[in-house]
Enzyme design. Sequence first.
Site, mmCIF file in Angstrom:
data_model
loop_
_atom_site.group_PDB
_atom_site.id
_atom_site.type_symbol
_atom_site.label_atom_id
_atom_site.label_comp_id
_atom_site.label_asym_id
_atom_site.label_seq_id
_atom_site.Cartn_x
_atom_site.Cartn_y
_atom_site.Cartn_z
ATOM 1 N N ASP A 1 -13.084 -5.454 2.458
ATOM 2 C CA ASP A 1 -13.251 -5.594 1.014
ATOM 3 C C ASP A 1 -14.022 -6.820 0.540
ATOM 4 O OD1 ASP A 1 -11.375 -3.653 1.616
ATOM 5 O OD2 ASP A 1 -10.100 -4.094 -0.087
ATOM 6 N N GLU B 1 -0.471 -7.041 9.440
ATOM 7 C CA GLU B 1 -1.731 -6.490 8.936
ATOM 8 C C GLU B 1 -2.923 -7.180 9.602
ATOM 9 O OE1 GLU B 1 -3.760 -5.606 4.542
ATOM 10 O OE2 GLU B 1 -1.880 -6.726 4.701
ATOM 11 N N GLN C 1 -14.224 5.747 2.307
ATOM 12 C CA GLN C 1 -14.036 4.744 3.349
ATOM 13 C C GLN C 1 -14.734 5.205 4.627
ATOM 14 O OE1 GLN C 1 -9.734 3.827 3.478
ATOM 15 N NE2 GLN C 1 -10.235 1.794 2.733
ATOM 16 N N TRP D 1 -4.168 6.099 2.467
ATOM 17 C CA TRP D 1 -5.530 5.574 2.553
ATOM 18 C C TRP D 1 -6.312 6.334 3.611
ATOM 19 C CZ3 TRP D 1 -2.557 2.769 -0.497
ATOM 20 C CH2 TRP D 1 -3.150 1.934 -1.443
ATOM 21 N N TYR E 1 0.841 -1.202 0.000
ATOM 22 C CA TYR E 1 0.000 0.000 0.000
ATOM 23 C C TYR E 1 0.877 1.253 0.000
ATOM 24 C CZ TYR E 1 -3.292 -3.580 1.652
ATOM 25 O OH TYR E 1 -4.041 -4.716 1.797
ATOM 26 N N GLY F 1 -14.327 -0.817 3.968
ATOM 27 C CA GLY F 1 -12.994 -1.177 4.427
ATOM 28 C C GLY F 1 -12.793 -2.662 4.622
ATOM 29 N N ASP G 1 -7.150 4.488 7.104
ATOM 30 C CA ASP G 1 -5.829 4.212 7.675
ATOM 31 C C ASP G 1 -5.253 5.463 8.315
ATOM 32 O OD1 ASP G 1 -4.483 1.387 6.381
ATOM 33 O OD2 ASP G 1 -6.222 2.220 5.349
ATOM 34 N N TYR H 1 -8.177 -12.696 3.711
ATOM 35 C CA TYR H 1 -8.503 -11.287 3.922
ATOM 36 C C TYR H 1 -9.640 -11.097 4.929
ATOM 37 C CZ TYR H 1 -7.099 -6.696 2.127
ATOM 38 O OH TYR H 1 -6.581 -5.439 1.994
ATOM 39 N N TRP H 2 -10.781 -10.560 4.546
ATOM 40 C CA TRP H 2 -11.849 -10.256 5.502
ATOM 41 C C TRP H 2 -12.862 -11.386 5.643
ATOM 42 C CZ3 TRP H 2 -11.795 -6.263 8.850
ATOM 43 C CH2 TRP H 2 -10.897 -5.226 8.604
#
Length: 454
Positions: A187, A416, A125, A46, A42, A185, A49, A372-373
């Site tokens: 994704d 992360e 976001q 952002w 990244y 946020g 962030d 990820y999410w």
Amino acid sequence: MKALLDRPAPATTAALTLRRGAARVLIDNWTGTSTVPSRTLYPHQWSWDSAFIAIGLRHLSARRAQRELESLLAAQWADGRIPHIVFNADVPHDAYFPSPDFWQSSRAGRAAGAPAAPQTSGIVQPPVHALAAWLVHRSDPAESARRGFLRRVYPRLVAWHDYLLTRRTLGEGGLVAVVHPWEPGMDNSPAWDRALQRIEPAHSATYRRADLNHGHPADRPTDLDYGRYVRLATDYRGAGYDDRTAPHQFAVEDPGFNALLIVSELALAKMARELGNDARPHLAQAGELTRRLVNRLWDDRSGIFRVRDLTDDTPVDESGVTGLVPLIVPQLPHDIVDRLHRTLGSPQFTAPSTRLVPSYDLTGHAFAPHRYWRGPAWFNTSWLIERGLRAHGLHTSAARLRHGFLADAGRSDFAEYIDPVTGAARGARHFSWTAALTLDLLCTDHADTKELAA
């Protein structure tokens, strides 16, 4: 930089080591005007962030925390939106996709008020910025007053909320809607799957995924989902990023997004009082949004808030961390707080290898511990929930979450996110919001948690 590292720190040696490590991440990721989330995956600025980063930076340098938010607000559009990415012109376009030449903000977004420079994305976001600005102000009120920080950012933050409350109330219930899975946020959360199935994906030959250069495909959104993300962004760009004319094939009311808007409205009320303005409109808005959040998105049967799909105006039967984030709302009814607390402690969200909160129901059909999410435990959402637990007097649970957060941040090298099954660090390392929120949990005196409810 040495001065930042040598500021007063927590008493124990372990805490001092952790604090120095977190400070080093933020120093290394500072670009001169803002902080990148990660030097690898990244490389730009952002939106949410930077809000979380400012919350941590305030413990090192109030001025740098102010500059973090000011640099983001300098890219605000004339219609009030704060774009989710502000691009660094010195970074090559192929370092990240979607790049500036994909979004074409200064051309495609001209009618919506996109700035000529810098280049930005066209989506948004979660609105955590006013909360961040208020906490940054309170960390050093004298420095804030000397630089006129509140007086300059308050009208911009009001315009940001006005954009959301006028252009993005797409449903009949008066809550703010998100129009792309990147906007909440989270994704590739399973909560978006049903709505995304209606989207025809862009052909893979029309774009190149740069995220796979730094992340394993098994950890990232699938190519099918990514093609749908690109299609939605392309259609929005084709409509000039105008919410009044854009097709919005994807439109959902997200509980976490709206909860953060409520808390940030309460922060605006504090700012208004500090500046001698009328705080009542912000308090009334926060109260009304809280009522709508409960009426529209609370699922009493499951004990969690649900995403609502506005295409058919029905709740989505998926349990994700976004449904727990409303714990941060200070005026949430007591019975709902109690139910959320029980859900948080249930097998759905009690991970075997971390005290962080998984991003998706551990017993759910779509749970994937590394993707990820869709399962991994993230530090920023756990920070929000820890703050919510403290706000409602659930101090034992808050302390347990705080302890787990700090332990995982240190052992993972400020990762992360965390695999909730194995406890393994995943995603980028030296991640800025992980470091920043570690600093906040180490250094905060907890007094600011209840302040917004006053």
